[in-house]
Design a protein around this motif. Structure first.
Motif, PDB file in Angstrom:
ATOM      1  N   ARG A   1       0.830  -1.215   0.000  1.00  0.00           N
ATOM      2  CA  ARG A   1       0.000   0.000   0.000  1.00  0.00           C
ATOM      3  C   ARG A   1       0.864   1.265   0.000  1.00  0.00           C
ATOM      4  NH1 ARG A   1      -5.186   0.092   1.796  1.00  0.00           N
ATOM      5  NH2 ARG A   1      -4.822  -1.785   3.036  1.00  0.00           N
TER       6      ARG A   1
ATOM      7  N   GLN B   1      -6.720  -3.646  -6.569  1.00  0.00           N
ATOM      8  CA  GLN B   1      -6.054  -3.200  -5.346  1.00  0.00           C
ATOM      9  C   GLN B   1      -6.031  -4.267  -4.262  1.00  0.00           C
ATOM     10  OE1 GLN B   1      -7.204   0.735  -4.072  1.00  0.00           O
ATOM     11  NE2 GLN B   1      -7.604   1.350  -6.163  1.00  0.00           N
TER      12      GLN B   1
ATOM     13  N   ILE C   1      -2.444  -6.431  -0.194  1.00  0.00           N
ATOM     14  CA  ILE C   1      -2.108  -5.004  -0.185  1.00  0.00           C
ATOM     15  C   ILE C   1      -1.274  -4.611   1.040  1.00  0.00           C
ATOM     16  CG2 ILE C   1      -4.246  -4.275   0.942  1.00  0.00           C
ATOM     17  CD1 ILE C   1      -2.918  -2.395  -2.004  1.00  0.00           C
TER      18      ILE C   1
END
Length: 105
Positions: free
Chosen positions: A24, A39, A59
């Motif tokens: 992230r 994502q 992530i």
């Protein structure tokens, strides 16, 4: 040692590694994910003493110096990776081949 981030991020490239970095934060350093990015999962290639390992990561997975992160296109991810196919890059050869034949099953 830097890390590399490719695929569906705003500014793909090489960036300085920051201790405690996750996928992230790496994406944020690269300007964030594009609107097409998956994502939820990325592919990380990591160079180890005995070779190279590649696999999917969440992530919040940690990033190590020298890692290459590839953020996939969510369309290819939903058609391919989520069905359990092996997708080591930001496109899936299986989906490409099926798409050329006019089917994605």
């Amino acid at each position: 040692r830097p890390f590399f981030i490719l695929g569906e991020v705003m500014r793909p490239g090489q960036y300085p590694f920051v201790n405690g970095m996750t996928v992230r934060t790496a994406a944020a350093i690269a300007g964030g994910f594009t609107y097409r990015a998956s994502q939820s999962t990325v592919t990380i290639t990591r160079h180890l003493g005995d070779g190279t390992k590649e696999g999917q990561a969440a992530i919040d997975a940690p990033v190590m110096p020298g890692d290459t992160i590839v953020a996939a296109d969510r369309i290819y991810y939903s058609l391919c990776c989520s069905r359990g196919h092996s997708c080591p890059r930001f496109f899936c050869a299986r989906v490409s081949a099926l798409s050329q034949r006019g089917t994605t099953s």
